[in-house]
Design a protein around this motif. Structure first.
Motif, PDB file in Angstrom:
ATOM      1  N   PHE A 145      37.591  39.036  51.338  1.00  0.00           N
ATOM      2  CA  PHE A 145      38.822  38.879  50.439  1.00  0.00           C
ATOM      3  C   PHE A 145      38.571  39.552  49.191  1.00  0.00           C
ATOM      4  O   PHE A 145      39.662  39.720  48.674  1.00  0.00           O
ATOM      5  N   LYS A 146      37.324  39.784  48.785  1.00  0.00           N
ATOM      6  CA  LYS A 146      37.441  39.762  47.243  1.00  0.00           C
ATOM      7  C   LYS A 146      37.989  41.224  46.725  1.00  0.00           C
ATOM      8  O   LYS A 146      38.609  40.966  45.546  1.00  0.00           O
TER       9      LYS A 146
ATOM     10  N   LEU B 183      43.048  32.443  48.122  1.00  0.00           N
ATOM     11  CA  LEU B 183      42.976  34.073  47.782  1.00  0.00           C
ATOM     12  C   LEU B 183      43.277  34.198  46.436  1.00  0.00           C
ATOM     13  O   LEU B 183      42.396  35.071  45.911  1.00  0.00           O
ATOM     14  N   LYS B 184      44.017  33.542  45.639  1.00  0.00           N
ATOM     15  CA  LYS B 184      44.421  34.072  44.323  1.00  0.00           C
ATOM     16  C   LYS B 184      43.107  33.709  43.608  1.00  0.00           C
ATOM     17  O   LYS B 184      42.737  34.363  42.512  1.00  0.00           O
ATOM     18  N   ALA B 185      42.185  32.647  43.889  1.00  0.00           N
ATOM     19  CA  ALA B 185      41.068  32.365  43.042  1.00  0.00           C
ATOM     20  C   ALA B 185      39.886  33.527  43.463  1.00  0.00           C
ATOM     21  O   ALA B 185      39.322  33.895  42.413  1.00  0.00           O
TER      22      ALA B 185
ATOM     23  N   PRO C   4      41.561  37.603  41.905  1.00  0.00           N
ATOM     24  CA  PRO C   4      42.738  37.219  40.831  1.00  0.00           C
ATOM     25  C   PRO C   4      43.709  38.306  40.657  1.00  0.00           C
ATOM     26  O   PRO C   4      44.434  38.342  39.968  1.00  0.00           O
ATOM     27  N   LYS C   5      43.241  39.508  40.975  1.00  0.00           N
ATOM     28  CA  LYS C   5      44.155  40.879  40.664  1.00  0.00           C
ATOM     29  C   LYS C   5      45.313  41.018  41.648  1.00  0.00           C
ATOM     30  O   LYS C   5      45.737  41.948  41.701  1.00  0.00           O
ATOM     31  N   MET C   6      45.048  40.137  42.890  1.00  0.00           N
ATOM     32  CA  MET C   6      45.985  40.273  43.949  1.00  0.00           C
ATOM     33  C   MET C   6      47.468  40.223  43.704  1.00  0.00           C
ATOM     34  O   MET C   6      47.634  39.032  43.014  1.00  0.00           O
TER      35      MET C   6
END
Length: 819
Positions: free
Chosen positions: A150-151, A180-182, A185-187
């Motif tokens: 996911f990164k 996933l936000k963690a 972070p730019k998602m």
């Protein structure tokens, strides 16, 4: 590449298709490319899929100017859909744009239907754009090294967010997003929602109330005036004494006429049993429909459902009888007409179904409403008004779902493990757990590692271990395997697969229905007459039965829907209009019913609350008319019976429907004395409900679902599913232990809270009592039953009589009351 050049690419592609982008689509592209998060509110069939696939691709093109020659692999966007049926269509839309724009982006699906081979391929090489469900996303979080997958993900789209909001699947999605936000972070996070009342709150739940994401977010509304034409099918002869028993089948010829006049028609029923009955009835009366008509509901095999969906697209079918399984997003351009049989009980559901026809921007949707009994014409009239004024329900989000949190933490522990301090901060930023205290958190951690204080002696509840560095992990392979198999928040009755003796899967039915059958019994399911051969390992083995065999229809639990709060309000407004000169055609059709009602009693005004009493050979009837929906009436009936029993020793039997409820007793009730004793006060409601409803029994049933989600009981391995009654007894035992030895157990408290908040709708009950209290009480002692009371009385009879006997009995009763 600047924004103008990117937009030129998008406009060029739209031109090549002969389309013009809507302002809301361009606004969404703009906001997305500015790096904003958001919620897009647009009606079904308005092009909302391309409002987000296009900017996702433009963003990729911007970051990879050499995209036509060099493809950068890796997961870039996740599209979450609540229904697996929608995934194929979303994939086709994405592939169309990705290939035409020569991006080289690959599109994949990962749901419960994805083959094992495909999943293995995805492990080594993820598609660029992935379409999945909330459950499959959690399963990905349960695999080792998920952060590497996911990164580099730039976008997360949650489709049909209004369907997930207010459910535990929505909570599951909130938790997945927090992780996933963690990792990325730019998602960017985007939701797509159709019909919903509380849009601002929906955005807040999606993004988390405190997060930076919420600061940098936008709510985009598509101002498309979707034309919806609602036509009521009004019977020529109106039953003066309406009853609900005939499923609307007396209007079957009208329905057949509409089907014959349209290219393709979807006939929506509210429940699966009704779907089966209508399909069978149409085939028997109109054999020429054979081959041109199909059935679609959630218990029919996936292959059959997919075939039906494709056949609609290819215009091979003239009619499909379906349930809410076709409510959402599946894009059927050929559907010309929709028929709704019986009140849909909610405005949002009705609009969603109407939107299945004319599923193209700018086209008019046509929906016919068929009332299954006279009183439902009031609902028809109310729905017309709601469509005109676009009044839509709110979705109430869940708070503090400890069972979902327990499951999520074990999921993280099964994969790479987690550090409590890090995860606590992430979870505190979600809407559902914003009020969680450090004590609550400590309890949950204690629960997954030791099984709470009353279960500490049993090793099977100690699932998670703490490593020396403070990381929480699952080391047991058995725990990990069981957990992966039981992930998810949809807990229904145990279902059994129906198969032919010679092989061939037909679908699934609930265990409770099968348990009433004996070998040799014949039942109708998926449009076929089937004879039960035997049940084995949660499989129901059947063979074809003779066409002339006497058969019963398969039926499902949870069949009864209730009026939503907004719908109840609209129905009341329509009813009050019956006392004015401004009447809709539906209300005018009901004039014979209103005339008879006024002869025996009254039609209440806006400031009146009606109570009727009369005596029949069954006893003394007291009937109340709050018009608040079935579930609220179920609770109110118990509450009133309890409060009256405090004044006099008396027992009641209760009956209720969407319009009112009945207390039936063998002794006379002095209503005036009861009213003088503050029958309707909202004070002490919680206390009285607990005493009147056997709230413990209801909480015990609720606890079964909570214990399955939290992993306290195991539902079994494939082919060896644990029977419902064993699950029930296992969870009951734990419930008793918690109740007696650990009353502050969070899961136990949650069972009670969900019973009052979600099942009994306590908030709505308080508002209903306050409204009734402010009205003038009109107690009408009647000579005989009234048209308003008739559906409630006959509903109670239905429990005791078969449909033929019931119809005969009702005929006699009607003749008697009309004298």
């Amino acid at each position: 590449m600047n924004r103008q050049e990117l937009f030129d690419i998008a406009h060029g592609w739209f031109d090549s298709k002969g389309w013009i982008p809507f302002p809301f689509q361009i606004q969404t592209w703009n906001a997305f490319l500015q790096g904003k998060h958001g919620l897009l509110n647009a009606p079904t069939g308005s092009g909302k899929t391309y409002a987000l696939w296009i900017p996702i691709m433009l963003d990729y093109i911007k970051k990879n100017p050499n995209y036509k020659k060099k493809h950068t692999p890796g997961l870039k966007a996740i599209w979450i859909t609540p229904l697996r049926a929608l995934s194929i269509e979303i994939k086709q839309a994405a592939e169309r744009a990705a290939n035409d724009l020569e991006t080289g982006l690959t599109v994949g699906i990962r749901t419960g239907d994805t083959s094992t081979a495909e999943r293995s391929r995805q492990k080594t090489k993820m598609p660029d754009l992935l379409i999945t469900t909330p459950e499959s996303l959690q399963l990905m979080l349960a695999s080792k090294g998920y952060d590497k997958i996911f990164k580099d993900c730039t976008t997360m789209v949650i489709d049909e967010w209004h369907e997930l909001l207010g459910t535990k699947r929505g909570v599951q999605t909130e938790l997945g997003l927090s992780r996933l936000k963690a990792i990325a972070p730019k998602m960017r996070i985007w939701g797509i929602s159709a019909t919903i009342g509380n849009l601002n709150q929906a955005l807040e739940v999606l993004l988390g109330p405190e997060s930076d994401t919420f600061e940098n977010s936008i709510l985009i509304k598509a101002h498309i005036n979707k034309k919806i034409k609602v036509i009521s099918i009004i019977p020529e002869k109106m039953d003066t004494y309406p009853w609900r028993g005939h499923m609307g089948l007396h209007l079957i010829d009208e329905v057949a006429k509409i089907i014959k006049a349209s290219r393709t028609t979807l006939v929506f029923t509210n429940v699966r049993a009704q779907c089966e009955i209508w399909f069978q009835a149409l085939l028997e009366k109109y054999p020429e429909f054979a081959g041109d008509m199909a059935m679609h509901h959630g218990s029919i095999s996936r292959e059959t459902r997919q075939w039906v969906e494709q056949a609609i697209r290819d215009e091979q079918l003239k009619a499909v009888i379906c349930t809410s399984s076709l409510d959402l997003g599946v894009d059927f351009a050929p559907v010309e007409t929709v028929i709704q049989i019986g009140g849909p009980k909610g405005v949002a559901r009705f609009l969603q179904r109407a939107g299945r026809s004319g599923h193209r921007p700018g086209q008019e949707s046509v929906i016919y409403f068929l009332a299954t009994h006279a009183m439902e014409l009031i609902e028809a009239s109310a729905l017309k008004k709601a469509v005109k004024e676009t009044v839509v329900e709110d979705r109430v989000p869940y708070l503090n779902s400890w069972d979902v949190l327990v499951q999520y933490l074990v999921t993280l522990a099964v994969s790479d493990g987690f550090y409590p301090d890090t995860i606590y901060k992430e979870i505190k930023n979600t809407f559902c757990y914003q009020a969680m205290t450090e004590d609550n958190w400590a309890w949950v951690l204690n629960f997954i590692t030791k099984g709470s204080q009353s279960l500490e002696a049993y090793d099977e509840y100690k699932k998670v271990e703490i490593e020396e560095d403070g990381r929480f992990v699952v080391n047991s392979k058995t725990v990990a395997l069981r957990h992966r198999m039981q992930m998810g928040t949809i807990v229904g009755d145990a279902v059994m697969n129906v198969k032919f003796l010679g092989g061939g899967y037909i679908g699934s039915i609930e265990e409770w229905f099968v348990s009433k059958l004996h070998p040799g019994d014949v039942f109708i399911f998926a449009g076929r007459k089937l004879e039960l051969y035997r049940t084995k390992n949660m499989e129901v083995l059947v063979r074809k039965a003779s066409p002339s065999a006497k058969a019963q229809h398969a039926s499902w639990m949870g069949g009864r829907m209730t009026l939503s709060a907004q719908m109840s309000e609209l129905v009341r407004q329509e009813l009050y209009a019956a006392n004015t000169d401004v009447m809709s055609p539906e209300l005018r059709a009901l004039l014979p019913v209103f005339k008879r009602q006024r002869k025996e009693s009254i039609v209440p005004d806006a400031d009146e609350f009606l109570i009727e009493t009369f005596k029949t050979r069954e006893g003394y009837h007291t009937i109340f008319y709050p018009f608040e929906g079935r579930f609220v009436h179920e609770a109110l009936a118990s509450l009133m019976a309890y409060r009256i029993s405090l004044l006099m020793p008396i027992t009641f039997s209760l009956a209720y429907n969407d319009y009112g409820f009945e207390l039936l007793s063998d002794q006379y009730v002095d209503i005036q004395q009861v009213l003088d004793n503050n029958l309707f006060i909202p004070q002490y409601l919680h206390h009285d409900l607990q005493n009147s409803l056997n709230a413990t029994e209801m909480a015990r049933r609720k606890f079964r679902d909570i214990s399955v989600i939290a992993g306290l009981v195991f539902t079994g391995y494939p082919g060896k599913v644990v029977k419902t009654k064993h699950l029930q007894s296992g969870s009951q035992l734990i419930f008793e232990v918690f109740r007696d030895y650990e009353p502050d157990n969070l899961l136990l408290q949650q069972a009670y809270r969900e019973t009052f908040e979600h099942q009994l709708e306590e908030g709505r009950l308080i508002l209903a009592l306050e409204r009734i209290q402010s009205h003038k009480i009109r107690w009408m002692p009647c000579e005989k039953p009234t048209p308003f009371s008739f559906p409630i009385i006959t509903d109670r009879l239905r429990e005791k009589l078969s449909s033929e006997t019931l119809a005969e009995r009702i005929k006699k009763m009607t003749a008697n009351y009309m004298k």
